[in-house]
Write a protein that holds these residues in place. Structure first.
Motif, PDB file in Angstrom:
ATOM      1  N   GLN A 205     -29.106 -16.729 -44.601  1.00 44.12           N
ATOM      2  CA  GLN A 205     -28.585 -16.895 -45.949  1.00 44.12           C
ATOM      3  C   GLN A 205     -27.858 -18.216 -46.160  1.00 44.12           C
ATOM      4  N   ILE A 206     -27.054 -18.624 -45.175  1.00 43.38           N
ATOM      5  CA  ILE A 206     -26.286 -19.854 -45.364  1.00 43.38           C
ATOM      6  C   ILE A 206     -27.224 -21.051 -45.513  1.00 43.38           C
ATOM      7  N   LEU A 207     -28.318 -21.034 -44.766  1.00 45.25           N
ATOM      8  CA  LEU A 207     -29.285 -22.128 -44.867  1.00 45.25           C
ATOM      9  C   LEU A 207     -29.890 -22.177 -46.267  1.00 45.25           C
ATOM     10  N   LEU A 208     -30.305 -21.007 -46.766  1.00 53.49           N
ATOM     11  CA  LEU A 208     -30.882 -20.936 -48.103  1.00 53.49           C
ATOM     12  C   LEU A 208     -29.876 -21.395 -49.153  1.00 53.49           C
TER      13      LEU A 208
ATOM     14  N   ILE B 248     -27.264 -23.387 -48.739  1.00 55.80           N
ATOM     15  CA  ILE B 248     -27.012 -24.825 -48.669  1.00 55.80           C
ATOM     16  C   ILE B 248     -28.164 -25.576 -49.322  1.00 55.80           C
ATOM     17  N   ALA B 249     -29.394 -25.151 -49.022  1.00 54.12           N
ATOM     18  CA  ALA B 249     -30.556 -25.826 -49.589  1.00 54.12           C
ATOM     19  C   ALA B 249     -30.517 -25.731 -51.109  1.00 54.12           C
ATOM     20  N   ALA B 250     -30.333 -24.516 -51.633  1.00 50.29           N
ATOM     21  CA  ALA B 250     -30.338 -24.339 -53.084  1.00 50.29           C
ATOM     22  C   ALA B 250     -29.192 -25.114 -53.732  1.00 50.29           C
TER      23      ALA B 250
ATOM     24  N   ALA C  26     -27.580 -27.753 -52.619  1.00 53.27           N
ATOM     25  CA  ALA C  26     -27.750 -29.200 -52.525  1.00 53.27           C
ATOM     26  C   ALA C  26     -28.826 -29.673 -53.501  1.00 53.27           C
ATOM     27  N   LEU C  27     -29.915 -28.916 -53.587  1.00 57.54           N
ATOM     28  CA  LEU C  27     -31.018 -29.353 -54.437  1.00 57.54           C
ATOM     29  C   LEU C  27     -30.672 -29.246 -55.916  1.00 57.54           C
ATOM     30  N   PHE C  28     -29.863 -28.233 -56.279  1.00 56.13           N
ATOM     31  CA  PHE C  28     -29.571 -28.020 -57.690  1.00 56.13           C
ATOM     32  C   PHE C  28     -28.207 -28.558 -58.099  1.00 56.13           C
TER      33      PHE C  28
ATOM     34  N   GLN D 197     -25.427 -30.301 -59.685  1.00 58.72           N
ATOM     35  CA  GLN D 197     -25.401 -31.080 -60.908  1.00 58.72           C
ATOM     36  C   GLN D 197     -23.958 -31.211 -61.334  1.00 58.72           C
TER      37      GLN D 197
ATOM     38  N   SER E 168     -17.332 -22.172 -47.801  1.00 60.12           N
ATOM     39  CA  SER E 168     -18.202 -22.949 -46.914  1.00 60.12           C
ATOM     40  C   SER E 168     -18.953 -24.017 -47.699  1.00 60.12           C
TER      41      SER E 168
ATOM     42  N   LEU F  13     -18.496 -28.154 -47.511  1.00 58.03           N
ATOM     43  CA  LEU F  13     -19.555 -29.108 -47.221  1.00 58.03           C
ATOM     44  C   LEU F  13     -19.762 -30.091 -48.382  1.00 58.03           C
TER      45      LEU F  13
ATOM     46  N   LEU G   6     -20.820 -29.149 -51.342  1.00 66.29           N
ATOM     47  CA  LEU G   6     -21.983 -28.724 -52.117  1.00 66.29           C
ATOM     48  C   LEU G   6     -21.635 -27.660 -53.147  1.00 66.29           C
TER      49      LEU G   6
END
Lengths: 326, 315
Positions: free
Chosen positions: B157-160, B162-164, B166-168, B170, B249, B253, B255
């Protein structure tokens, strides 16, 4: 073929659509997001727009999304995870291979240590319910579950490195140092990773042991005149360890998640650090590659748990496992 | 475990039905869950759980009253007072931008608690609704929803997250953080609720409801949902602790919630750079806040679980 073999084969076949679903999900997520990987690594202003267009074309980012995805999957089926946009355009698989060892080593040591502490502690807690040791363990496990791991890492760095100077703050040089010297780099990350795991495991071990101690077969074993040790270890522990398989598996599935933050804090050159860098640089092939491989790992672990369960505990049938999973 | 539980509930229901006036008895099938008074008494007998509840109430009270008790403007600069240790003027010291750490921590509680709480509302709504649909209807609805949870659960979950994030990420980081936490967290709850619905839907009172012509919506909402509510509430309490931890968390980071808006996570990130200079107060206090609220929610959740279902008691 035995029913167990057929079961494993069926589950393995089922992972294929799952991995496709995973790659599609990540692909859509990545491309739904605003922003552009070319813009992320060509950050200087005033770059010729035609250069950007050329870079996008070279990476295939100017193609329609379904075409991009079909191409990605086509390569994936041939075992080709593509080339990173950044990281000197290294093939994704090479990058992963170079990093996966560091992560497995760190996480393996932490997990093994956590189990080695939690299992005996859980047994002692259960056999001496409400004793001082039991109460301390309960309180300690609540603390371990509530403490943010990155905060614990910062506190350890502050105290053990900055104040006392006993340990290096981060792991620079970890890869080249000889083994005895390398242990110093392991101490803090292992504490940070193992502490919450011990807290998590010990609660399950304790309640599993308490549950077993209440069972009739324990009473009858004692009534037969077996020594308390034999009753506890041969009859009790073996049954109490069964639920621990699930708990350990669940923990294994989250490994890469924990690795992302901890490897970042301790500059540990593993997969977590790789994927974090890839995310911040929008390196699509690396993000997709790492999630795909970690997804495969998680699925294989879950199959292993179910199989181990059936092997260890003959009372559980494969059919039950299948319905329980849904 | 489930069958045992429902046996207990059935028995207690039978006892209750005899004592109830006829109108009450008529709708008592929706009240199969343990008696409310009994649950409350068991909860309040548990000292740790009550301590958790008190701390939770205290934190929310602080968040509501934040502007009244913050003593200082969290954005006000105090020239020349960079990273000063705790003092009478600045109870928790000042940060590297010379702002009052106490005021930021108090105002930060508003952000951290509201992000966590809203995210849990989203995830519990999604998880319960999807779990209910999967459990009640079965068939392709079930397959679709369960395979989606399989996919989401295959990514840590933490990986998902962080990815979401960072990518979104705004300008509107607050909303993004809430939505991202909410939408990546529902699968576990969906599975739990589905399991509850599966074990409940073959019981006599559901068959009875169906026989007298209750619609699926009525059965789900009036009969199944109230009986799964206990499990859902416990799950929500545990997730409140976890969502606050996740926000911290992410913000740590860089994010999640973006500065200058104070959240405990981004205060830790800011304080980290001052650690080498020995400014421990910038790392210790926001971390303690996260630690205590997480601990309190966990204790409360544990107490609720034990109170609602003493058979699952750990001790």
């Amino acid at each position: 073929m035995s029913s167990l073999g057929a079961y494993i084969l069926r589950r393995l076949l089922l992972t294929i659509p799952l991995l496709f679903g995973l790659s599609l999900f990540m692909f859509v997520l990545i491309h739904l997001a605003p922003g552009d990987p070319v813009r992320a690594f060509v950050s200087q202003p005033g770059v010729d727009p035609s250069f950007i267009a050329q870079a996008r074309h070279n990476l295939g980012l100017d193609q329609p999304l379904p075409v991009q995805y079909a191409r990605y999957v086509g390569h994936l089926l041939r075992g080709d995870f593509g080339t990173a946009y950044t990281f000197n355009s290294t093939p994704v698989l090479t990058l992963i291979k170079a990093r996966v060892g560091a992560t497995i080593l760190l996480q393996g040591v932490s997990l093994a240590l956590a189990l080695l502490i939690a299992i005996p502690l859980g047994i002692l807690s259960a056999t001496r319910q409400y004793s001082f040791l039991d109460n301390t363990t309960t309180i300690g496990s609540f603390i371990g579950l509530a403490i943010p791991n990155f905060w614990l890492a910062l506190l350890l760095q502050l105290y053990l490195s900055v104040k006392l100077g006993w340990l290096p703050t981060i792991s620079t040089g970890e890869a080249t140092a000889p083994l005895p010297g390398r242990i110093r780099y392991f101490v803090m990350p292992v504490i940070v990773l193992a502490f919450p795991s011990v807290a998590y495991f010990v609660r399950f071990m304790r309640s599993a042991m308490l549950e077993v101690l209440r069972q009739d077969y324990m009473t009858s074993a004692r009534a037969k005149g077996l020594s308390p040790r034999v009753v506890l270890y041969r009859h009790g522990l073996r049954n109490a360890l069964v639920p621990m398989i699930t708990v350990t598996g669940l923990q294994l599935a989250q490994i890469l998640g924990g690795a992302v933050i901890i490897e970042q804090i301790f500059a540990w050159p593993g997969l977590g650090q790789l994927v974090y860098q890839a995310i911040t640089q929008r390196d699509y092939p690396v993000i997709l590659g790492v999630t795909e491989i970690s997804g495969a790992f998680v699925i294989v672990v879950s199959i292993l748990i179910d199989v181990l369960y059936v092997v260890v505990d003959p009372r559980i049938s494969l059919a039950q496992q299948a319905t329980a999973r849904g | 475990m489930d069958s045992k539980r429902t046996m207990v509930q059935k028995t207690s229901d039978r006892v209750r039905q005899q004592a109830l006036p006829p109108i009450e008895a008529e709708r008592s099938h929706a009240l199969l869950r343990p008696r409310r008074g009994l649950v409350l008494r068991r909860f309040f007998d548990n000292r740790l759980a009550v301590a958790g509840l008190v701390v939770v109430v205290l934190f929310y009270a602080v968040a509501v009253a934040a502007p009244l008790i913050s003593r200082d403007n969290p954005d006000a600069l105090n020239p020349g007072q960079r990273s000063q240790p705790p003092s009478v003027a600045h109870w928790l010291g000042t940060d590297r931008n010379t702002r009052d750490e106490y005021a930021r921590l108090i105002l930060g509680s508003r952000i951290s608690l509201s992000v966590g709480t809203t995210a849990v509302l989203i995830l519990m709504t999604c998880g319960t609704a999807l779990g209910a649909l999967a459990g009640y209807f079965g068939g392709w609805v079930d397959t679709l929803i369960m395979r989606s949870t399989d996919i989401l659960l295959a990514i840590p979950q933490i990986l998902l997250l962080i990815a979401a994030a960072a990518l979104f990420s705004q300008d509107n980081s607050l909303a993004v953080t809430i939505i991202v936490i909410g939408l990546t967290s529902w699968p576990g709850t969906a599975r739990l609720v589905r399991g509850q619905f599966l074990s409940l839907k073959d019981q006599e009172f559901i068959t009875a409801a169906r026989t007298i012509g209750a619609t699926p919506a009525q059965i789900i909402w009036r009969h199944l949902f109230p009986n799964a509510l206990a499990v859902i509430i416990v799950q929500a309490t545990v997730w409140l602790a976890y969502a606050i931890l996740l926000e911290a968390s992410l913000s740590y980071l860089g994010l999640g919630v973006q500065i200058p808006t104070p959240s405990w996570g981004n205060m830790l990130q800011q304080g980290q750079s001052e650690l080498v200079n020995g400014a421990w107060w910038l790392t210790v206090f926001p971390g303690l806040a996260i630690f205590f609220i997480t601990l309190a929610f966990n204790l409360m959740g544990d107490g609720l679980r034990d109170a609602l279902d003493p058979r699952l008691r750990h001790s």
